[in-house]
Motif scaffolding. Structure first.
Motif, short mmCIF file in Angstrom:
data_model
loop_
_atom_site.label_atom_id
_atom_site.label_comp_id
_atom_site.label_asym_id
_atom_site.label_seq_id
_atom_site.Cartn_x
_atom_site.Cartn_y
_atom_site.Cartn_z
N PRO A 1 10.03 21.34 4.90
CA PRO A 1 9.94 20.70 6.22
C PRO A 1 8.99 19.50 6.25
N MET A 2 7.89 19.57 5.50
CA MET A 2 6.97 18.43 5.45
C MET A 2 7.67 17.20 4.91
N LEU A 3 8.39 17.38 3.80
CA LEU A 3 9.08 16.25 3.19
C LEU A 3 10.17 15.72 4.12
N HIS A 4 10.89 16.63 4.78
CA HIS A 4 11.94 16.21 5.70
C HIS A 4 11.36 15.39 6.85
N TYR A 5 10.26 15.86 7.43
CA TYR A 5 9.64 15.12 8.53
C TYR A 5 9.11 13.77 8.05
N ALA A 6 8.50 13.78 6.86
CA ALA A 6 7.93 12.53 6.32
C ALA A 6 9.00 11.48 6.11
N THR A 7 10.13 11.89 5.53
CA THR A 7 11.18 10.92 5.22
C THR A 7 12.00 10.53 6.44
N MET B 1 0.85 -1.20 0.00
CA MET B 1 0.00 0.00 0.00
C MET B 1 0.88 1.25 0.00
N ASN B 2 0.57 2.22 -0.89
CA ASN B 2 1.33 3.46 -0.96
C ASN B 2 1.06 4.32 0.26
N LYS B 3 2.13 4.81 0.87
CA LYS B 3 2.01 5.72 2.01
C LYS B 3 2.18 7.16 1.53
N VAL B 4 1.41 8.06 2.13
CA VAL B 4 1.52 9.47 1.79
C VAL B 4 1.22 10.30 3.03
N VAL B 5 2.02 11.35 3.22
CA VAL B 5 1.81 12.30 4.30
C VAL B 5 1.07 13.49 3.72
N LEU C 1 9.07 9.48 9.57
CA LEU C 1 8.00 8.52 9.29
C LEU C 1 8.38 7.50 8.22
N GLY C 2 9.50 7.72 7.55
CA GLY C 2 9.91 6.80 6.49
C GLY C 2 9.00 6.82 5.28
N VAL C 3 8.35 7.97 5.04
CA VAL C 3 7.44 8.12 3.90
C VAL C 3 8.05 9.09 2.90
N THR C 4 7.99 8.74 1.63
CA THR C 4 8.66 9.56 0.61
C THR C 4 7.70 10.35 -0.27
N GLN C 5 6.42 10.34 0.06
CA GLN C 5 5.44 11.06 -0.76
C GLN C 5 4.61 11.98 0.12
N ILE C 6 4.38 13.21 -0.36
CA ILE C 6 3.58 14.17 0.38
C ILE C 6 2.46 14.69 -0.51
N ALA C 7 1.41 15.19 0.13
CA ALA C 7 0.26 15.73 -0.62
C ALA C 7 -0.31 16.92 0.13
N THR C 8 -0.92 17.83 -0.63
CA THR C 8 -1.59 19.00 -0.04
C THR C 8 -2.90 19.25 -0.78
N HIS D 1 -0.04 13.88 13.09
CA HIS D 1 1.17 14.42 13.70
C HIS D 1 1.12 15.95 13.66
N ILE D 2 1.59 16.58 14.71
CA ILE D 2 1.71 18.04 14.75
C ILE D 2 3.18 18.38 14.94
N VAL D 3 3.69 19.25 14.08
CA VAL D 3 5.09 19.67 14.14
C VAL D 3 5.15 21.14 14.52
N ASP D 4 5.89 21.46 15.56
CA ASP D 4 6.05 22.84 16.00
C ASP D 4 7.01 23.56 15.05
N SER D 5 6.43 24.35 14.15
CA SER D 5 7.23 25.07 13.14
C SER D 5 7.20 26.57 13.38
N ARG D 6 6.90 26.97 14.61
CA ARG D 6 6.75 28.41 14.89
C ARG D 6 8.05 29.19 14.69
N ASP D 7 9.18 28.62 15.08
CA ASP D 7 10.44 29.33 14.91
C ASP D 7 10.81 29.43 13.42
N VAL D 8 10.53 28.38 12.67
CA VAL D 8 10.80 28.40 11.23
C VAL D 8 9.93 29.46 10.56
#
Length: 350
Positions: A102-108, A1-5, A111-118, A62-69
């Motif tokens: 940052p989304m792609l970095h966190y995913a890979t 099954m394909n994984k996507v964040v 989470l070990g996931v190489t695909q993202i979607a919005t 998942h929630i990522v604190d990106s406030r400083d970024v």
């Protein structure tokens, strides 16, 4: 099954993107970036709605604190731009530096996931001839958001999915209703999250920039009135200048050195060319000779015909077929060939 964040803001668009992929059999993981410090509808309510959606769909969240970024790449970027007399475009900067990267970095990495979607309204296709991923306008031109995505790289486009690119906003709402999503009737957010959080761009900027009185002058330097800070103005602005005149006045230049707002007629606010820097070539490689294209110089304006002339320092000169009103330093000039986004960059000061 394909994984996507899937990036989830808590709005109907990202909700339908996640639900659609989930329905198609993807192993979907929701990811929400916490961007704003303090309270704000786009973050506090958005995170709650995103979490609720993931609970509805039975997927991880998942929630990522990106406030400083966000502070470094958007808040500081905006403030320094307005202080220097330009009108920055934060959304494209945010997409590249705060969201997709940052989304792609966190995913890979996490989470070990190489695909993202919005939930963006745009399309991606791979061109076998050029061996490049091409960014295309959305089918729904009224919702097309490709203008804000011009700065995405080939690496990001290669692993990104835009499930809404081939449908209209009305279809998105209908799908949300069919899926029984709580966000189906949620109002669309503002184009700029900072306005939602602070009430207006003026209120936001006044928190960071001390209003400093200066002169409003005409093109000859004659003082016509006073202003409370050049950051309250943008080139092409007509309303809110506060100067009585026989004909409407427009802001034609901002002078941060002399702290002056320069006004003139509508004709004075038109230009036949401009310089664009910080180019990102998306669907084509960087041209070495002049090309013809269409250019969009604001999100809500139509694309117009232009000659694109490469310069030696990696910038380009745009020569318009007809003079354009309100060309604004700091905004993006995005080049198209029909529905294909060729590339884009930032309009420079004269």
């Amino acid at each position: 099954m394909n994984k996507v964040v899937v990036g989830l803001s808590g709005g109907v668009d990202s909700s339908v993107a996640a639900a659609t992929l989930h329905h198609q059999g993807y192993d979907v993981i929701g990811l929400t970036l916490w961007l704003m410090k303090g309270k704000g509808q786009c973050c506090s309510e958005g995170m709650i709605d995103a979490a609720s959606l993931c609970e509805e769909l039975g997927i991880p969240h998942h929630i990522v604190d990106s406030r400083d970024v966000f502070q470094a790449n958007i808040i500081d970027y905006l403030v320094s731009g307005y202080e220097s007399g330009v009108t920055p475009l934060p959304c494209s900067q945010c997409n590249k530096a705060v969201k997709f990267g940052p989304m792609l970095h966190y995913a890979t990495e996490k989470l070990g996931v190489t695909q993202i979607a919005t939930g963006h309204y745009a399309r991606i296709q791979y061109d076998e001839i050029s061996k490049r991923y091409q960014l295309l306008r959305a089918v729904d031109r009224n919702k097309d958001q490709s203008y804000f995505l011009y700065d995405l790289t080939q690496d990001i486009l290669a692993v990104s999915v835009f499930p809404l690119g081939n449908q209209t906003k009305e279809e998105t709402r209908r799908i949300a209703t069919e899926f029984g999503l709580k966000t189906a009737d949620k109002p669309d957010s503002q184009d700029l999250c900072l306005i939602e959080a602070h009430g207006s761009m003026r209120d936001f900027l006044d928190k960071y920039i001390k209003p400093t009185e200066g002169d409003i002058v005409d093109l000859d330097g004659t003082v016509l009135g006073k202003h409370t800070g050049i950051h309250h103005y943008t080139i092409g602005q007509r309303k809110g200048i506060g100067i009585a005149a026989p004909e409407p006045l427009y802001v034609v230049n901002l002078d941060p050195v002399m702290n002056r707002v320069v006004v003139g007629s509508r004709d004075n606010a038109g230009k036949s060319d401009c310089i664009v820097s910080r180019l990102n070539w998306v669907s084509i490689s960087e041209p070495s000779t002049p090309i013809r294209a269409e250019v969009q110089i604001r999100y809500r304006t139509s694309a117009v015909e232009v000659n694109v002339i490469p310069l030696l320092n990696g910038t380009i000169k745009l020569v318009f077929d007809e003079p354009q009103f309100g060309i604004t330093p700091g905004q993006a000039a995005v080049l198209y060939d029909g529905e294909v986004l060729l590339g884009g960059g930032i309009i420079e000061r004269d």
